[in-house]
Design a protein around this motif. Structure first.
Motif, PDB file in Angstrom:
ATOM      1  N   LYS A  39      -0.146  -0.607   3.131  1.00  0.00           N
ATOM      2  CA  LYS A  39       1.044  -1.230   2.558  1.00  0.00           C
ATOM      3  C   LYS A  39       0.950  -2.747   2.595  1.00  0.00           C
ATOM      4  CE  LYS A  39       6.089  -1.091   2.754  1.00  0.00           C
ATOM      5  NZ  LYS A  39       7.277  -0.519   3.443  1.00  0.00           N
ATOM      6  N   ALA A  40       0.431  -3.279   3.681  1.00  0.00           N
ATOM      7  CA  ALA A  40       0.314  -4.736   3.812  1.00  0.00           C
ATOM      8  C   ALA A  40      -0.990  -5.120   4.500  1.00  0.00           C
ATOM      9  CB  ALA A  40       1.504  -5.292   4.587  1.00  0.00           C
ATOM     10  N   GLU A  41      -2.005  -4.273   4.322  1.00  0.00           N
ATOM     11  CA  GLU A  41      -3.279  -4.540   4.968  1.00  0.00           C
ATOM     12  C   GLU A  41      -4.413  -3.819   4.249  1.00  0.00           C
ATOM     13  OE1 GLU A  41      -3.099  -2.961   8.933  1.00  0.00           O
ATOM     14  OE2 GLU A  41      -3.149  -0.878   8.252  1.00  0.00           O
ATOM     15  N   VAL A  42      -5.639  -4.251   4.539  1.00  0.00           N
ATOM     16  CA  VAL A  42      -6.815  -3.511   4.089  1.00  0.00           C
ATOM     17  C   VAL A  42      -7.560  -3.041   5.333  1.00  0.00           C
ATOM     18  CG1 VAL A  42      -7.119  -4.738   1.905  1.00  0.00           C
ATOM     19  CG2 VAL A  42      -8.249  -5.592   3.956  1.00  0.00           C
ATOM     20  N   ILE A  43      -8.227  -1.909   5.191  1.00  0.00           N
ATOM     21  CA  ILE A  43      -9.029  -1.371   6.283  1.00  0.00           C
ATOM     22  C   ILE A  43     -10.470  -1.328   5.805  1.00  0.00           C
ATOM     23  CG2 ILE A  43      -9.406   0.580   7.832  1.00  0.00           C
ATOM     24  CD1 ILE A  43      -6.477   1.360   7.367  1.00  0.00           C
ATOM     25  N   THR A  44     -11.356  -1.960   6.555  1.00  0.00           N
ATOM     26  CA  THR A  44     -12.758  -2.001   6.155  1.00  0.00           C
ATOM     27  C   THR A  44     -13.465  -0.711   6.553  1.00  0.00           C
ATOM     28  OG1 THR A  44     -13.635  -2.927   8.217  1.00  0.00           O
ATOM     29  CG2 THR A  44     -12.712  -4.481   6.607  1.00  0.00           C
ATOM     30  N   ASP A  45     -14.702  -0.565   6.112  1.00  0.00           N
ATOM     31  CA  ASP A  45     -15.465   0.630   6.469  1.00  0.00           C
ATOM     32  C   ASP A  45     -15.910   0.613   7.930  1.00  0.00           C
ATOM     33  OD1 ASP A  45     -17.456  -1.279   6.373  1.00  0.00           O
ATOM     34  OD2 ASP A  45     -18.395  -0.497   4.560  1.00  0.00           O
ATOM     35  N   ARG A  46     -15.550  -0.460   8.640  1.00  0.00           N
ATOM     36  CA  ARG A  46     -15.796  -0.530  10.086  1.00  0.00           C
ATOM     37  C   ARG A  46     -14.475  -0.394  10.844  1.00  0.00           C
ATOM     38  NH1 ARG A  46     -18.356  -6.005  12.299  1.00  0.00           N
ATOM     39  NH2 ARG A  46     -16.155  -6.587  12.118  1.00  0.00           N
ATOM     40  N   ASP A  47     -13.414  -0.110  10.075  1.00  0.00           N
ATOM     41  CA  ASP A  47     -12.060   0.074  10.607  1.00  0.00           C
ATOM     42  C   ASP A  47     -11.394  -1.212  11.091  1.00  0.00           C
ATOM     43  OD1 ASP A  47     -11.937   2.813  10.063  1.00  0.00           O
ATOM     44  OD2 ASP A  47     -12.945   3.317  11.935  1.00  0.00           O
ATOM     45  N   ASP A  48     -11.843  -2.362  10.585  1.00  0.00           N
ATOM     46  CA  ASP A  48     -11.105  -3.603  10.828  1.00  0.00           C
ATOM     47  C   ASP A  48      -9.831  -3.555   9.992  1.00  0.00           C
ATOM     48  OD1 ASP A  48     -13.317  -5.226  12.265  1.00  0.00           O
ATOM     49  OD2 ASP A  48     -14.290  -4.579  10.409  1.00  0.00           O
ATOM     50  N   ARG A  49      -8.727  -4.004  10.558  1.00  0.00           N
ATOM     51  CA  ARG A  49      -7.460  -4.057   9.828  1.00  0.00           C
ATOM     52  C   ARG A  49      -7.121  -5.522   9.562  1.00  0.00           C
ATOM     53  NH1 ARG A  49      -4.289   0.604   9.754  1.00  0.00           N
ATOM     54  NH2 ARG A  49      -5.270   2.369  10.822  1.00  0.00           N
ATOM     55  N   LEU A  50      -7.051  -5.874   8.270  1.00  0.00           N
ATOM     56  CA  LEU A  50      -6.835  -7.262   7.887  1.00  0.00           C
ATOM     57  C   LEU A  50      -5.538  -7.392   7.094  1.00  0.00           C
ATOM     58  CD1 LEU A  50     -10.452  -7.984   6.578  1.00  0.00           C
ATOM     59  CD2 LEU A  50      -9.596  -8.232   8.921  1.00  0.00           C
ATOM     60  N   PRO A  51      -4.734  -8.413   7.386  1.00  0.00           N
ATOM     61  CA  PRO A  51      -3.451  -8.577   6.689  1.00  0.00           C
ATOM     62  C   PRO A  51      -3.629  -9.023   5.241  1.00  0.00           C
ATOM     63  CG  PRO A  51      -3.870 -10.471   8.073  1.00  0.00           C
ATOM     64  CD  PRO A  51      -4.959  -9.478   8.385  1.00  0.00           C
ATOM     65  N   VAL A  52      -2.736  -8.533   4.387  1.00  0.00           N
ATOM     66  CA  VAL A  52      -2.718  -8.932   2.981  1.00  0.00           C
ATOM     67  C   VAL A  52      -1.373  -9.581   2.686  1.00  0.00           C
ATOM     68  CG1 VAL A  52      -2.876  -8.176   0.578  1.00  0.00           C
ATOM     69  CG2 VAL A  52      -4.227  -7.017   2.346  1.00  0.00           C
ATOM     70  N   SER A  53      -1.391 -10.790   2.161  1.00  0.00           N
ATOM     71  CA  SER A  53      -0.145 -11.462   1.801  1.00  0.00           C
ATOM     72  C   SER A  53       0.554 -10.689   0.690  1.00  0.00           C
ATOM     73  CB  SER A  53      -0.427 -12.891   1.328  1.00  0.00           C
ATOM     74  OG  SER A  53      -1.048 -13.643   2.343  1.00  0.00           O
ATOM     75  N   ARG A  54       1.883 -10.656   0.749  1.00  0.00           N
ATOM     76  CA  ARG A  54       2.648  -9.913  -0.245  1.00  0.00           C
ATOM     77  C   ARG A  54       2.313 -10.376  -1.665  1.00  0.00           C
ATOM     78  NH1 ARG A  54       9.046  -9.829   0.449  1.00  0.00           N
ATOM     79  NH2 ARG A  54       8.350  -8.834   2.393  1.00  0.00           N
TER      80      ARG A  54
END
Length: 233
Positions: free
Chosen positions: A199-214
């Motif tokens: 919803k407000a993030e991306v998950i990498t193939d290494r399972d890092d969770r990174l925020p995405v600006s609206r």
């Protein structure tokens, strides 16, 4: 990838350009057309192409001569000849031509040669960084994301993290051609390494969770769709 088409007949230039546009993501691939080899050489000297489609039989300068001149400028250039005459094939070996395609171009053969060049370019992609006074080459395919930390950038890769003094906006411009996207004021992510979009993030193939600006979410979705389309060539 930068591609040039050189053919003295407009219908063939337009045909190949239309087919490339259908097969490729226009954000990742730039296509220019030329009717005269001399004009292509002038442009090539200022800003080289990665791949060229050359008609062999042209009045001002034939494709073989043009290929020799371009090869003298760039050893890594991928050259594809457009012809209906098989006897020219042996001549092409001296300029290390990648392929011969007959006109009108078969879509499947065009797709095959574009995929080959794209894969070859990806294998050679590297980013030069300076860390603690030492110059290091990073394999771009192994970079997951970049994070701005005050005056530094943390580059997270499969082999560990690197901390460099650099501007994230400059990296945004430099890495866009390799499928990287600015998802947040402090983050740039490799689209090829995105496994899931939250919803407000991306998950990498290494399972890092990174925020995405609206404000970046819709553009990110479009960039991901476009990237997936370009990878399906």
């Amino acid at each position: 990838m930068r591609i040039a088409i050189c053919d003295d007949e407009e219908k063939y230039r337009q045909d190949i350009r239309n087919r490339i546009d259908k097969l490729c993501n226009s954000l990742d691939i730039i296509v220019d057309s030329y009717s005269d080899g001399r004009e292509l050489i002038k442009s090539f000297e200022k800003n080289p192409y990665d791949m060229v489609f050359l008609d062999i039989e042209m009045p001002a300068m034939d494709g073989i001569t043009l290929a020799r001149k371009l090869r003298a400028i760039s050893e890594g250039l991928s050259i594809v000849f457009l012809t209906g005459h098989v006897e020219y094939a042996l001549t092409g070996y001296e300029v290390n031509a990648l392929r011969y395609l007959t006109k009108p171009v078969d879509p499947d053969k065009l797709k095959e040669v574009l995929r080959y060049v794209s894969d070859r370019m990806k294998k050679g992609q590297q980013l030069l960084i300076r860390e603690e006074g030492e110059e290091i080459l990073l394999d771009i395919g192994r970079i997951l994301y970049l994070e701005a930390q005050n005056q530094y950038i943390r580059i997270s890769t499969d082999n560990g993290d690197h901390l460099v003094r650099y501007n994230i906006s400059d990296y945004e411009k430099e890495l866009a051609q390799y499928g990287f996207f600015r998802i947040h004021r402090s983050y740039i992510v490799s689209l090829r390494r995105v496994k899931k979009l939250g919803k407000a993030e991306v998950i990498t193939d290494r399972d890092d969770r990174l925020p995405v600006s609206r404000g970046n979410m819709q553009a990110l979705k479009e960039a991901l769709y476009a990237y997936v389309d370009s990878e399906s060539i």
